[in-house]
Design a protein around this motif. Sequence first.
Motif, PDB file in Angstrom:
ATOM      1  N   ASN A 552       0.812  -1.228   0.000  1.00 43.12           N
ATOM      2  CA  ASN A 552       0.000   0.000   0.000  1.00 43.12           C
ATOM      3  C   ASN A 552       0.840   1.270   0.000  1.00 43.12           C
ATOM      4  OD1 ASN A 552      -2.080  -1.773   0.241  1.00 43.12           O
ATOM      5  ND2 ASN A 552      -2.458  -1.360   2.423  1.00 43.12           N
ATOM      6  N   VAL A 553       2.073   1.193  -0.462  1.00 46.65           N
ATOM      7  CA  VAL A 553       2.893   2.400  -0.508  1.00 46.65           C
ATOM      8  C   VAL A 553       2.556   3.155  -1.787  1.00 46.65           C
ATOM      9  CG1 VAL A 553       5.218   3.344  -0.540  1.00 46.65           C
ATOM     10  CG2 VAL A 553       4.728   1.279   0.774  1.00 46.65           C
ATOM     11  N   THR A 554       1.981   4.338  -1.636  1.00 48.14           N
ATOM     12  CA  THR A 554       1.638   5.174  -2.788  1.00 48.14           C
ATOM     13  C   THR A 554       2.363   6.489  -2.612  1.00 48.14           C
ATOM     14  OG1 THR A 554      -0.550   4.186  -2.611  1.00 48.14           O
ATOM     15  CG2 THR A 554      -0.296   5.975  -4.172  1.00 48.14           C
ATOM     16  N   LEU A 555       3.483   6.641  -3.288  1.00 52.93           N
ATOM     17  CA  LEU A 555       4.320   7.818  -3.050  1.00 52.93           C
ATOM     18  C   LEU A 555       3.797   9.018  -3.819  1.00 52.93           C
ATOM     19  CD1 LEU A 555       7.635   5.873  -3.398  1.00 52.93           C
ATOM     20  CD2 LEU A 555       6.746   6.826  -1.274  1.00 52.93           C
ATOM     21  N   SER A 556       3.955  10.174  -3.205  1.00 42.68           N
ATOM     22  CA  SER A 556       3.546  11.420  -3.839  1.00 42.68           C
ATOM     23  C   SER A 556       4.788  12.285  -4.034  1.00 42.68           C
ATOM     24  CB  SER A 556       2.535  12.136  -2.925  1.00 42.68           C
ATOM     25  OG  SER A 556       2.617  13.527  -3.082  1.00 42.68           O
ATOM     26  N   GLY A 557       4.796  13.084  -5.077  1.00 48.17           N
ATOM     27  CA  GLY A 557       5.948  13.948  -5.326  1.00 48.17           C
ATOM     28  C   GLY A 557       6.014  15.089  -4.335  1.00 48.17           C
ATOM     29  N   ALA A 558       4.841  15.535  -3.864  1.00 50.13           N
ATOM     30  CA  ALA A 558       4.808  16.707  -2.994  1.00 50.13           C
ATOM     31  C   ALA A 558       4.968  16.338  -1.528  1.00 50.13           C
ATOM     32  CB  ALA A 558       3.512  17.468  -3.201  1.00 50.13           C
ATOM     33  N   SER A 559       4.268  15.313  -1.072  1.00 53.54           N
ATOM     34  CA  SER A 559       4.448  14.848   0.317  1.00 53.54           C
ATOM     35  C   SER A 559       4.504  13.318   0.249  1.00 53.54           C
ATOM     36  CB  SER A 559       3.327  15.348   1.224  1.00 53.54           C
ATOM     37  OG  SER A 559       2.061  15.192   0.622  1.00 53.54           O
ATOM     38  N   PRO A 560       5.726  12.791   0.021  1.00 54.40           N
ATOM     39  CA  PRO A 560       5.899  11.387  -0.360  1.00 54.40           C
ATOM     40  C   PRO A 560       5.156  10.370   0.503  1.00 54.40           C
ATOM     41  CG  PRO A 560       7.986  12.533  -0.444  1.00 54.40           C
ATOM     42  CD  PRO A 560       6.990  13.500   0.122  1.00 54.40           C
ATOM     43  N   TRP A 562       2.486  10.483   2.352  1.00 50.07           N
ATOM     44  CA  TRP A 562       1.177  10.981   2.778  1.00 50.07           C
ATOM     45  C   TRP A 562       0.241   9.877   3.254  1.00 50.07           C
ATOM     46  CZ3 TRP A 562      -3.534   9.985   0.155  1.00 50.07           C
ATOM     47  CH2 TRP A 562      -3.384   9.165  -0.971  1.00 50.07           C
ATOM     48  N   ASN A 563       0.382   8.644   2.731  1.00 50.37           N
ATOM     49  CA  ASN A 563      -0.559   7.591   3.169  1.00 50.37           C
ATOM     50  C   ASN A 563       0.115   6.542   4.052  1.00 50.37           C
ATOM     51  OD1 ASN A 563       0.888   6.065   1.341  1.00 50.37           O
ATOM     52  ND2 ASN A 563      -0.899   4.988   0.579  1.00 50.37           N
ATOM     53  N   ALA A 564       1.105   6.976   4.837  1.00 50.15           N
ATOM     54  CA  ALA A 564       1.877   6.027   5.659  1.00 50.15           C
ATOM     55  C   ALA A 564       0.992   5.225   6.616  1.00 50.15           C
ATOM     56  CB  ALA A 564       2.945   6.774   6.447  1.00 50.15           C
ATOM     57  N   GLN A 565      -0.152   5.783   7.000  1.00 52.06           N
ATOM     58  CA  GLN A 565      -1.018   5.040   7.932  1.00 52.06           C
ATOM     59  C   GLN A 565      -1.586   3.782   7.282  1.00 52.06           C
ATOM     60  OE1 GLN A 565      -1.533   8.170   6.983  1.00 52.06           O
ATOM     61  NE2 GLN A 565      -3.550   8.367   6.034  1.00 52.06           N
ATOM     62  N   GLU A 566      -1.559   3.727   5.940  1.00 48.48           N
ATOM     63  CA  GLU A 566      -2.106   2.552   5.259  1.00 48.48           C
ATOM     64  C   GLU A 566      -1.051   1.494   4.951  1.00 48.48           C
ATOM     65  OE1 GLU A 566      -4.239   4.054   1.843  1.00 48.48           O
ATOM     66  OE2 GLU A 566      -5.167   5.559   3.134  1.00 48.48           O
ATOM     67  N   TRP A 567       0.215   1.848   5.137  1.00 43.70           N
ATOM     68  CA  TRP A 567       1.264   0.872   4.831  1.00 43.70           C
ATOM     69  C   TRP A 567       1.124  -0.337   5.737  1.00 43.70           C
ATOM     70  CZ3 TRP A 567       6.398   4.199   4.812  1.00 43.70           C
ATOM     71  CH2 TRP A 567       6.283   5.196   3.834  1.00 43.70           C
ATOM     72  N   GLU A 568       1.442  -1.516   5.170  1.00 41.53           N
ATOM     73  CA  GLU A 568       1.526  -2.699   6.033  1.00 41.53           C
ATOM     74  C   GLU A 568       2.533  -3.681   5.446  1.00 41.53           C
ATOM     75  OE1 GLU A 568      -2.159  -4.803   6.348  1.00 41.53           O
ATOM     76  OE2 GLU A 568      -2.827  -4.147   4.392  1.00 41.53           O
ATOM     77  N   THR A 569       3.003  -4.584   6.285  1.00 47.56           N
ATOM     78  CA  THR A 569       3.965  -5.558   5.792  1.00 47.56           C
ATOM     79  C   THR A 569       3.221  -6.807   5.338  1.00 47.56           C
ATOM     80  OG1 THR A 569       4.251  -6.204   8.085  1.00 47.56           O
ATOM     81  CG2 THR A 569       5.977  -4.857   7.130  1.00 47.56           C
ATOM     82  N   ALA A 570       3.750  -7.406   4.257  1.00 56.58           N
ATOM     83  CA  ALA A 570       3.146  -8.628   3.732  1.00 56.58           C
ATOM     84  C   ALA A 570       3.318  -9.744   4.746  1.00 56.58           C
ATOM     85  CB  ALA A 570       3.814  -8.998   2.420  1.00 56.58           C
ATOM     86  N   GLN A 571       2.308 -10.538   4.892  1.00 57.81           N
ATOM     87  CA  GLN A 571       2.401 -11.625   5.878  1.00 57.81           C
ATOM     88  C   GLN A 571       3.141 -12.821   5.297  1.00 57.81           C
ATOM     89  OE1 GLN A 571       1.634 -11.105   9.027  1.00 57.81           O
ATOM     90  NE2 GLN A 571       1.091  -9.066   8.320  1.00 57.81           N
TER      91      GLN A 571
END
Lengths: 571, 343
Positions: A552-560, A562-571
């Motif tokens: 769920n890493v979706t990087l942005s050019g302006a605030s890379p 921004w969605n860090a709360q959605e990141w998770e590690t693959a099980q």
Amino acid sequence: MKRNLYLLLSLVVSASIILAACGGAVPATEPPAAEPPANESGASAFSGTATITFTQEPDNLNPLYTTMFFSGITRDFWLKALWSFDENNQPVPELAAEIPSAENGGVSADGKTLTIKLREDINWSDGTPITADDFVFTYEMIMSDKNIVQTRYPYEDYVESVEAQDPQTIVVHFKEPFAAWLTNIFSGSPSAGQGVLPKHVLQPVFDAEGTIDNAEWNKAPTVGAGPFVFSEWESGSHIIFKANPNWSTPPKLEQIFIRIVPDDAAQEAAIIAGDTDIGVFLSSDQIEKLEAGGNVKVVAVASGYTEGWYPNVNPETAHPAMLDVNVRKAIALATDRFTIVKDLLDESINPVSASFWDNNPPYNSDLKPYPYDPEEAKRLLDAAGWVDSNGDGTRDKDGVELVLRYITNDRELRKNVQAVVTQQWSLVGIGADLQNYSSDMYFNGYNDNGPQAQGLYDIAEYSDVGSFPDPESSSDWLCDQISSADNPDGLNWQGYCNPKMDELLKEQATTLDTAKRIDFYKQIQQLMYDEVIFIGMWKDPDLWSVNSRLQNVTLSGASPFWNAQEWETAQ
Amino acid sequence: MSTYILRRLGQGIPQLFIISIILFMLMQAFGDPVATLGARTPTKQADKERLRRMLGLDQPAYVQYLTWLVGNDWRKMDLDGDGTPETYGQRRGILRGDWGNSLVTRRPVLEMIGDRLPNTLILMITAEVVIITSSLAIGLYSALRPYSLFDNLITGLSFVGYSMPVFWLALMLMYIFAVNFRRWGLPYLPTVGMFDPEVGKTPAELIKHMILPVTTLAIISIAGYSRFVRSSVLEVLSQDYIRTARAKGVRSFQVVLRHALPNAALPFITLIGLDIPFLLAGAVVTERIFAWPGMGRLFIDHTARADFPVLMGILILISIAVVIFQIITDVIYSFVDPRIRLG
């Protein structure tokens, strides 16, 4: 023999010194930091660590004391701004309830007042509510003569006042309509945004010490406002942010581990080995190696940067040929940028650009880069009167040889480009005088002997951006910004002056309607293209690596992040 | 003896003053600390001027030096830029224990050095112990069997080790033992850092992460040192008193350990005495590649930002260490070699 006894003694003594030093030093780096095994007990809702490598260490975490990219991007974890920007660089409300606009009354009709409603469900990580007072306090700290803050832009020049209308409402008054507010006023842009300070933590420090320059919070901001909260920063080694369970959208990961790895080659090894999940500022020649294992994906994220040539057109300092628009056009036509990009970079990531804003949609142009056409270049130069009259292989006119000073900083890639360009120019009879400067020297102002500011060049190359995602970069081309001994602070180092351009730049800066502003930028870029004031080299996006372990890493050019709360590690 | 030490210390103080002046002059050539501030875009001109004024960088070099040396808390500074100084300075100067604040992090220099010094000492002292013991062993063995297969092999390897660029060696080790070993399913070592964030800061992690940097440092230095020990032992072994000892029937083990080694070790002690102060400085390249948070990295990072208070702090610290360890070396020398009388 006594002698031997002494030797033995001194050996024992020095050995014990060494051992003592060893023994004494070890505990210093290993305080009891036993981490709870979060995913085993099931007691904690968070699990997994995202490891990120930074090639430079943040200098300060207080947003007022740094303009560093690597400090700014951490704020997506622990100090959310009013809004951040998504992968399409569109604003996403964070602390603000909604993005101010003319429709919701956030932007006044005259464009001079911004009213921002704060969300009601947001608290500092210690439970204190975030209110408009925090923003007013931040503004006061920026403007205080007691704080040696890194920059006062845009508050010093554009902002009249920042007020708290009520605890949930911030009102910003501008001196004149300020089009670039979305990027520059308490936003999540790491280079231009400032973020907000916790008044309840820093006001007592300011009252006691008279400044917040030395506040403990600057290096250990244990009170923050984001899905993660600062945990520890060990100088030169790492920074850890832990999940903030009290945030309105709690994260899935347990911690963010930022490791400082200054060496590019070592970062590459760490990415390949899987010792890091996210890395940045990779170069296109690394992609194949990084992706070979199948676990790593390299992502190109546009952050507005475009590599380009800035022709000097200042009659006082430039080569006389540079003042002729047809000669400038000939230079563009005589340079095979398409081959340069193919040979030295990756043409799918770094296509040749036509305009300064080509990597900054929606403000980009639909112009086509000047083609490679040496015959047309020769024709234009002949017509302009630059011919090789003395047979030395370089064109000349009135006894002046067409040898252009082509300068840039000492980055290896740019030196290679210089070498290729010299060869290409020689085919049409243009000579090149190559010069390279250290980066700090290269961008120095007029009074500090900056080669660009003083006009000691004909073509200058570097990669630049406006205040991304805002396009604003007007100072570079305004007549009254031309740098000289009388105006050493001027930022128009090209010496370009065109009343039409002045008018367009000033108009757009106060136009808050995005559609109208885009239209201004189309006109500005057409004008710059026709007058050959900017010759685009290539689009220069940031290259990030993301390990598939992290999802769920979706990087942005302006605030890379921004969605860090959605990141998770693959099980 | 104590008068000797006192006299040497007395000489050291003016030495340090002169060093500090020379260093400060060199700092002026380091570039402009407010030019980029580490950001990707140049600093705005108005901010540059305000920062120079507030940080005192607009003062002449000698004033900046005196501020660094004795402080400026009795002198008013112009912080608001209206041309009239109104605020007293905050520096007390290094002579009064204030090493200044970093221009980059705004943190006290001494605190920043304190953060890094333990990390550097763990790495450097471990490496130094490995280097000294291995080069003594190798050098001694080579000297006792000169021109044997082992000696020739070691001589050859020393030259290879000696001529390898550190960064290349470090990256090769990293690629072999950290990247490829993992790929091949062998037991592997970590690439960078001091511990694995998933495991935490345990001594086992520290040792695991130290293997590659220590090996790098050792390979480079053992080469030169073992050659040094070898030639020094060889020279002593050809002396008359060794032959006499042997002629008297002393066992060769004793000849080497009691007669040859102590004499051969004399120049080696000088060498180590010169080395020790520089252990504080860390290893710039090795620390950078293995992302080891030590002094070498601190120095390089802050050189890039022209952060002169930090650079001055590190250099002065090393200078002090050099002066002190020179004295210590000389004193030890007089114990080890009775021919030398101090006084």
